[in-house]
Design an enzyme around this catalytic site. Structure first.
Site, PDB file in Angstrom:
ATOM      1  CD  GLU A  76      -9.556  -7.002  -5.079  1.00  0.00           C
ATOM      2  OE1 GLU A  76     -10.282  -5.244  -5.619  1.00  0.00           O
ATOM      3  OE2 GLU A  76     -10.612  -7.610  -4.479  1.00  0.00           O
ATOM      4  NE  ARG A  99     -13.809 -17.110  -5.626  1.00  0.00           N
ATOM      5  CZ  ARG A  99     -15.169 -17.325  -6.344  1.00  0.00           C
ATOM      6  NH1 ARG A  99     -15.865 -17.497  -5.528  1.00  0.00           N
ATOM      7  NH2 ARG A  99     -14.685 -16.672  -7.648  1.00  0.00           N
ATOM      8  CB  CYS A 102       0.183  -1.674  -0.166  1.00  0.00           C
ATOM      9  SG  CYS A 102      -0.410   0.389  -0.041  1.00  0.00           S
ATOM     10  CG  HIS A 140       3.912   0.682  -0.834  1.00  0.00           C
ATOM     11  ND1 HIS A 140       2.915  -0.525  -1.099  1.00  0.00           N
ATOM     12  CD2 HIS A 140       4.784  -0.383  -0.674  1.00  0.00           C
ATOM     13  CE1 HIS A 140       2.756  -1.551  -0.897  1.00  0.00           C
ATOM     14  NE2 HIS A 140       4.324  -1.773  -0.439  1.00  0.00           N
ATOM     15  CG  ASP A 159       5.534  -5.080  -0.007  1.00  0.00           C
ATOM     16  OD1 ASP A 159       3.894  -5.556   0.177  1.00  0.00           O
ATOM     17  OD2 ASP A 159       5.685  -3.912  -0.381  1.00  0.00           O
TER      18      ASP A 159
END
Length: 276
Positions: free
Chosen positions: A37, A62, A67, A106, A121
């Site tokens: 997210e 929570r 990445c 990334h 990943d």
């Protein structure tokens, strides 16, 4: 790294000795319980990458992450469990025309087990490999025709990770041969969170693994359930703030502060029909 808190968060017992089977189980549980997210970036914040902040957010708060957050946390977990793990960097190719160059924004991981190198990943959203993927061209542990991810050779010799969908293979990212340092991830993280035209700066993207190899993904207000080999995805458009809030809490188990949800809803175009 608080491994006990991590195991509680992902809902599994303490891992055993480093092995491919144990690593696969950890990936499965991580992707099912720690959603991808980008809420921080939509709220105008640059996600913190220090381990204390990541544990407060993702294990105690929570929440999930993208990445740099996901794979930094997972690298600390694997390192403490005795795995030979290192950071990798990639150029995202999903949805990018062939003639357009992309930056090294990334983060992925390389893990060596019994002399063999594997891509790991947990931070590429809907296209994250659900198992360790051999860092070799056209080699996968996914089981022949059932493989959901693979590597092919790119024009300049890099490895291109691809993900399989119901209508064929989709480019994911190029793995670079470089050896990134923590400052390289800090730079990529800052750029991803602040560059006005960065995809994660303009769109809400939430994704987690579900049963039977599926992925549940929210892109702006389009909720999609994909299973790689089971035909066309199931989609529906969320109508308003209440539906978005309910999906984030119930389908992704995210605890999003009301003021952060306000910031998300203020993003231009979020309530217009999702892009194709």
């Amino acid at each position: 790294m608080d491994l006990d808190a991590y195991f509680r968060r992902i809902g599994t017992d303490a891992a055993g000795a480093p092995s491919l089977a144990t690593l696969t189980r950890l990936i499965e549980r991580h992707q099912a319980t720690l959603p991808f997210e980008n809420i921080e970036t939509l709220c105008g914040r640059v996600p913190a990458l220090d381990l204390d902040a990541l544990q407060r957010k993702m294990l105690l708060g929570r929440r999930g992450g993208y990445c740099f957050e996901q794979n930094t946390l997972f690298m600390a977990v694997l390192s403490d469990l005795g795995y030979a793990v290192r950071g990798l960097e990639g150029r995202v190719r999903t949805g990018v025309p062939a003639e357009v160059s992309t930056a090294r924004t990334h983060m992925a991981l390389g893990v060596t087990i019994a002399g063999k190198d594997w891509l790991v990943d947990v931070g590429f959203g809907a296209f994250s490999p659900p198992y360790p993927l051999r860092l070799e061209v056209s080699v996968s542990d996914g089981g022949g025709g059932d493989a959901s991810h693979r590597f092919v050779t790119a024009p300049h010799g890099e490895l291109l990770m691809q993900a399989r969908s119901f209508d064929g293979w989709t480019d994911g990212y190029l793995i670079m041969p470089s050896h990134p340092l923590p400052i390289d991830y800090e730079m990529g993280n800052w750029w991803t969170a602040t560059y006005p035209n960065a995809m994660l700066r303009k769109n809400l993207l939430v994704s987690r693994a579900v049963a039977d190899g599926g992925r549940l993904t929210l892109f702006n207000r389009r909720l999609t359930l994909r299973r790689p080999l089971d035909g066309a995805p199931q989609e529906r458009e969320l109508r308003d703030r209440n539906e978005i809030a309910a999906v984030l809490a119930e389908d992704f188990n995210l605890d999003v502060a009301p003021q952060d949800l306000d910031a998300i809803m203020e993003r231009p175009g979020l309530l217009s029909p999702s892009a194709a």
